[in-house]
Design a protein around this motif. Structure first.
Motif, short mmCIF file in Angstrom:
data_model
loop_
_atom_site.label_atom_id
_atom_site.label_comp_id
_atom_site.label_asym_id
_atom_site.label_seq_id
_atom_site.Cartn_x
_atom_site.Cartn_y
_atom_site.Cartn_z
N ILE A 494 106.66 -18.15 -2.22
CA ILE A 494 106.43 -16.78 -1.74
C ILE A 494 107.76 -16.03 -1.67
O ILE A 494 107.88 -14.88 -2.12
N GLU A 495 108.77 -16.67 -1.10
CA GLU A 495 110.08 -16.04 -0.98
C GLU A 495 110.68 -15.76 -2.36
O GLU A 495 111.31 -14.72 -2.59
N GLU A 496 110.47 -16.68 -3.28
CA GLU A 496 110.97 -16.51 -4.65
C GLU A 496 110.31 -15.30 -5.32
O GLU A 496 110.97 -14.50 -5.98
N ALA A 497 108.97 -15.17 -5.12
CA ALA A 497 108.24 -14.05 -5.72
C ALA A 497 108.70 -12.72 -5.12
O ALA A 497 108.84 -11.70 -5.83
N LYS A 498 108.93 -12.69 -3.80
CA LYS A 498 109.40 -11.46 -3.15
C LYS A 498 110.79 -11.07 -3.67
O LYS A 498 111.06 -9.90 -3.95
N LYS A 499 111.65 -12.06 -3.77
CA LYS A 499 113.02 -11.81 -4.19
C LYS A 499 113.09 -11.26 -5.61
O LYS A 499 113.85 -10.33 -5.91
N ASP A 500 112.27 -11.83 -6.52
CA ASP A 500 112.32 -11.44 -7.94
C ASP A 500 111.30 -10.36 -8.28
O ASP A 500 111.14 -10.02 -9.46
N ASN A 501 110.54 -9.88 -7.27
CA ASN A 501 109.49 -8.89 -7.50
C ASN A 501 108.50 -9.39 -8.55
O ASN A 501 108.13 -8.67 -9.49
N SER A 502 108.10 -10.67 -8.42
CA SER A 502 107.19 -11.29 -9.37
C SER A 502 105.92 -11.73 -8.65
O SER A 502 105.71 -11.40 -7.48
N LYS A 503 105.07 -12.50 -9.33
CA LYS A 503 103.80 -12.94 -8.76
C LYS A 503 103.61 -14.44 -8.96
O LYS A 503 104.19 -15.04 -9.87
#
Length: 898
Positions: A494-503
């Motif tokens: 979740i944190e990775e997706a938030k950081k990279d603006n991904s899904k």
């Protein structure tokens, strides 16, 4: 907890886990299972261990077993036991006995070719074929357990298969427990060792302290006593010219009295004055005078250590336990050694003070101490980086680094610039080893400021930590990661997706009708299927390291943000995996799945929210016909969410012992007397969920029946209700009855009569005081099974009542076919008593009918005095309704009616 106690508990737990006796350790569980099997199969049996010794006694009636044991004596049992254990040809054998229709069998449960347990099974066959002239005894016909030949042999086959599964499970459980205990013991041993080494380093650092010698003595005594949990300690100085002594320093724990209030010219105790260390425990042999002196001082256990200075013993260090709760204290060898080593350092500190002007002498003393501690130690000058000292252990294990002068760069590179003491871990790549470094800054014997570093190897500890962590995050059966690991990884994704603006995508997968395969083929094949499915999903490219088993037949697959572009391919691979049959036992079997998916972080950014939403989507897939994938959306029916929440909350409530369920009681009154008198109460179950709050019976009763949870909930209700019945009868000085609603699902339990009997016995009431209210549907469902269950309940004395009469299709023949002790007329009839003639006529007809079948009548839903008058005129004996009181909690009911 004291480290001594902790280590002793670890040793005890190890000694009790003997792999050879894991079957006997489960004697109670085996006996309970054996009794259930005997009742189900209609046989008498007992269990023997691999040596032929009994693990359990025979199950069955105590009055009948002696007859069977007479025909099947110990010699017979030994012979058939040897048939199935002393060779590889047989693991099941059946023999005749001196009774024509009694057969004895032996069934061996073997694991890896070794016998783990043997069942001796005796069956009385109702269809046994035999020649009468060959027997002197008559066949048995009137025993509790009787079977036929086909069922007997089927029972033996079932027993062999289940026994093998049982011993496998017990062996796995024992091995896992032993492994966990060993890992835990090693981990705790490391903790104890490191704590002790850390304390020793602190004591060593006092060698160069400028504090007063008495303060140093007190510091050392305090460190030793607090670490070993000792209540009192003191140092005594011996007089040269008499047998008296003085107390130099004295330390006591919190709320502990001093051993000596006076400190000068004290008489020596018998344990002080000897040239060697003395340790006295509660179990030590002493003469009466010695015991008396310890009792006068309040000492339960004591250690006396001499301090030698220049071949004289001017001081003694005393450690004593005086607390009552430690009266059985025993000194351990490691603790005595720790005390002795610590006092040697104190001895060197005192020597240094005495010989302050002799640096060489002081250095030799320090070197002797540091050479014999259990760690690698070196001392480096802070100004010149000169290596001033390296003990024997460091010279042995770091000879090359010492020679190349690499110690500072290797071990001190991560010390903060202004830090004076501390510790941290170091991985030494060249040796592939882990170390713990403890560092401190002190003044050396010549006054220079130095860095003293103590190094402890912890490689083995790190290996065990990694192994324990692996066990904590891995599912034992499938090898997939478990729920704990899923929740940890999901936070990271979740944190990775938030950081990279991904899904990313969370997929919650549940197998369709897995229970049918599990029950049909056996749990061992269910396990094989779970393993095959796990292998299939974790081999899908893009999710190899993000597949998890959540428990049972539920799995989670996380598509990480970096692989979200492969989502369609991953979904197709999952569909293809479940479109292929799985080979189990002797053929191909299809097992489909229902899956709910939720996108993150757009649909949720917390673990709890995402798992809940994927679970809701999965339930929607199930509801839509199974074998499909459903994407979570806000448009999903709110009723589906409510039902799913209620299912989870109900499972949790039952797992917690049904404590969320409460029981309310409504009085049933005798109205024929001048003043109504309470004669019974009806129990109503209520649910106040910790998750959902109050839930109405109309919502949860039908759901409980659907989920199969009505049985544990119902059993909780009739047990608690029976207890209240017994309590209230005792207070009133007369018997009252308790009515409990009983569903068809509960009534059809094979052991319902046994459970009811147990509840009656536990509540200390008569069986007839417990009345089961059943609905009219039972009169329309007059199957042999229904009738048999009701007759078994009536036979044991528990009474049956026909509930809600007048709302269904009950017939006189239907009523006569069942053993009803009472009839409860529905509230829809009582509501019409004042204005409808048919209602009053029906009441009179029911009264006539009750006389014909010998049942009492109770009218429900009574709310007005006028209704009471009509009922009394019709001769109705019992009434129930809000006129007398609404359903209420047990304490309120007791206060009002008892």
């Amino acid at each position: 907890m004291n480290n001594i106690i902790l280590r002793r508990q670890l040793l005890d737990s190890q000694n009790h886990r003997n792999p050879a006796n894991f079957i006997k350790l489960k004697e109670k569980e085996i006996r309970k299972w054996q009794d259930s099997f005997a009742a189900m199969a209609g046989v008498y049996l007992c269990c023997l261990d691999p040596s032929g010794e009994k693990i359990t006694e025979f199950s069955g009636s105590l009055l009948e077993i002696p007859t069977i044991r007479k025909a099947v004596d110990d010699i017979h049992i030994r012979n058939i036991f040897q048939r199935v254990t002393e060779g590889d040809l047989e693991d099941q054998a059946v023999e005749r006995t001196s009774i024509p229709n009694l057969r004895v069998a032996a069934v061996a449960a073997k694991l890896d070719g070794k016998t783990q347990a043997v069942w001796i099974v005796c069956g009385i066959l109702e269809d046994a074929e035999y020649e009468p002239e060959l027997y002197t005894e008559e066949p048995i016909t009137d025993f509790s357990y009787i079977t036929n030949e086909k069922k007997f042999y089927n029972s033996l086959d079932f027993l062999r298969v289940t026994s093998l599964a049982l011993v496998r499970a017990l062996k796995s459980e024992n091995q896992a427990a032993a492994s966990t205990a060993e890992n835990f013991k090693r981990s705790e041993d490391f903790k104890v060792s490191f704590h002790r080494a850390e304390l020793m380093t602190e004591i060593v650092s006092l060698l160069d302290s400028d504090d007063e010698i008495e303060d140093i003595m007190l510091q050392i005594l305090q460190k030793i006593c607090e670490y070993l949990d000792i209540s009192n300690s003191l140092i005594c100085r011996m007089h040269n010219d008499d047998d008296l002594m003085d107390v130099v320093v004295q330390w006591t724990g919190r709320d502990v009295l001093k051993l000596f209030e006076e400190e000068k010219d004290l008489e020596r105790c018998w344990f002080i004055g000897r040239p060697q260390l003395i340790a006295v425990s509660s179990s030590t042999t002493m003469n009466s005078g010695e015991k008396e002196q310890l009792q006068d001082l309040g000492i339960k256990a004591v250690v006396s250590v001499p301090i030698t200075l220049m071949d004289q013993i001017p001081f003694y260090v005393i450690f004593a336990e005086t607390r009552e709760d430690n009266r059985d204290k025993d000194w351990l060898v490691d603790d005595i050694k720790f005390i002795n080593d610590s006092i040697k350092i104190l001895q060197n500190i005192i020597t240094k003070r005495i010989q302050r002007n002799s640096i060489a002498s002081s250095f030799q003393s320090l070197e002797a101490v540091l050479d014999n501690v259990g760690s690698s130690i070196y001392v480096r000058c802070m100004q010149t980086d000169e290596l001033l000292f390296a003990n024997r252990s460091l010279r042995k294990h770091f000879a090359r680094e010492l020679q190349k002068n690499e110690l500072k760069n290797l071990f001190e590179g991560n010390i903060p610039p202004r830090s004076h003491s501390g510790n941290y871990e170091i991985y030494y790549d060249a040796k592939d080893r882990w170390y713990d470094l403890y560092y401190t800054r002190i003044k050396w014997v010549d006054g220079r400021l130095v860095s003293l570093c103590a190094i402890y190897e912890i490689t083995e500890k790190k290996i065990y930590q990694k192994r324990i962590e692996q066990q904590a995050y891995t599912d034992f059966l499938t090898g997939l990661y478990n729920r704990l690991c899923c929740e940890r990884d999901l936070v990271k994704y979740i944190e990775e997706a938030k950081k990279d603006n991904s899904k990313g995508m969370l997929m919650y997968l549940d197998l369709d009708d897995f229970k049918k395969i599990n029950d049909g083929l056996g749990h061992q094949y269910g396990d094989v299927l779970l393993q095959d499915i796990s292998t299939a999903i974790k081999s899908i490219e893009g999710v190899q390291n993000s597949c998890y088993r959540m428990g049972g037949d539920e799995f989670v697959i996380i598509v990480p943000p970096e692989n979200y572009n492969k989502l369609e391919v991953i979904l197709e691979e999952i569909r293809r995996a479940f479109a292929t049959p799985w080979y189990l036992k002797d053929g191909d079997y299809y097992c489909t799945m229902s899956m709910g998916t939720v996108e993150f972080p757009t649909e949720g950014d917390t673990v709890e929210e995402l798992i809940r939403k994927s679970d809701i989507a999965m339930y929607e897939a199930k509801k839509s016909g199974k074998n499909r994938i459903s994407q979570y959306s806000e448009s999903i029916d709110a009723s589906s969410i409510r039902r799913l929440d209620m299912e989870k909350a109900m499972y949790k409530a039952v797992e917690n012992g049904c404590k969320e369920f409460s029981i309310h009681y409504q009085p049933i009154m005798d109205i024929l007397e001048d003043e109504p008198k309470i004669v019974a109460a009806e129990a109503f179950v209520r649910w106040n969920s910790t998750i959902l709050g109050p839930v109405s019976p109309a919502e949860f009763i039908s759901l409980a029946e659907y989920l199969g949870l009505i049985n544990p909930i119902g059993e909780y209700v009739f047990r608690e209700a029976a207890k209240c019945c017994g309590k209230w009868s005792k207070k009133l000085g007369r018997d009252i009855n308790i009515h409990v609603n009983m569903s068809v699902v509960q009534l059809m339990q094979p052991d319902i009569a046994t459970k009811l009997k147990s509840a009656v016995k536990a509540a200390k009431i008569k069986p007839k005081q417990l009345v089961l209210d059943v609905t009219e549907a039972l009169t329309m469902n007059n199957t042999e099974r229904t009738k048999g269950a009701m007759e078994a309940i009536s036979k044991m004395g528990v009474r049956l009542s026909l509930d809600d009469f007048g709302t269904g299709y009950s017939s006189i023949s239907g009523l006569r076919a069942h053993p009803f002790a009472s009839i409860k007329v529905d509230r829809t009839i009582s509501a019409q008593l004042e204005k409808a003639e048919y209602a009053r006529s029906l009441i009179k007809s029911v009264m006539d009918l009750s006389g014909a079948i010998g049942a009492s009548v109770c009218v429900e839903g009574v709310e007005k005095k006028a209704q009471i008058k009509i009922l009394k005129e019709s001769g109705v004996p019992l009434a129930q309704g809000e006129y007398f009181g609404r359903p209420m909690a047990s304490d309120e009911f007791e206060k009002k009616y008892i």
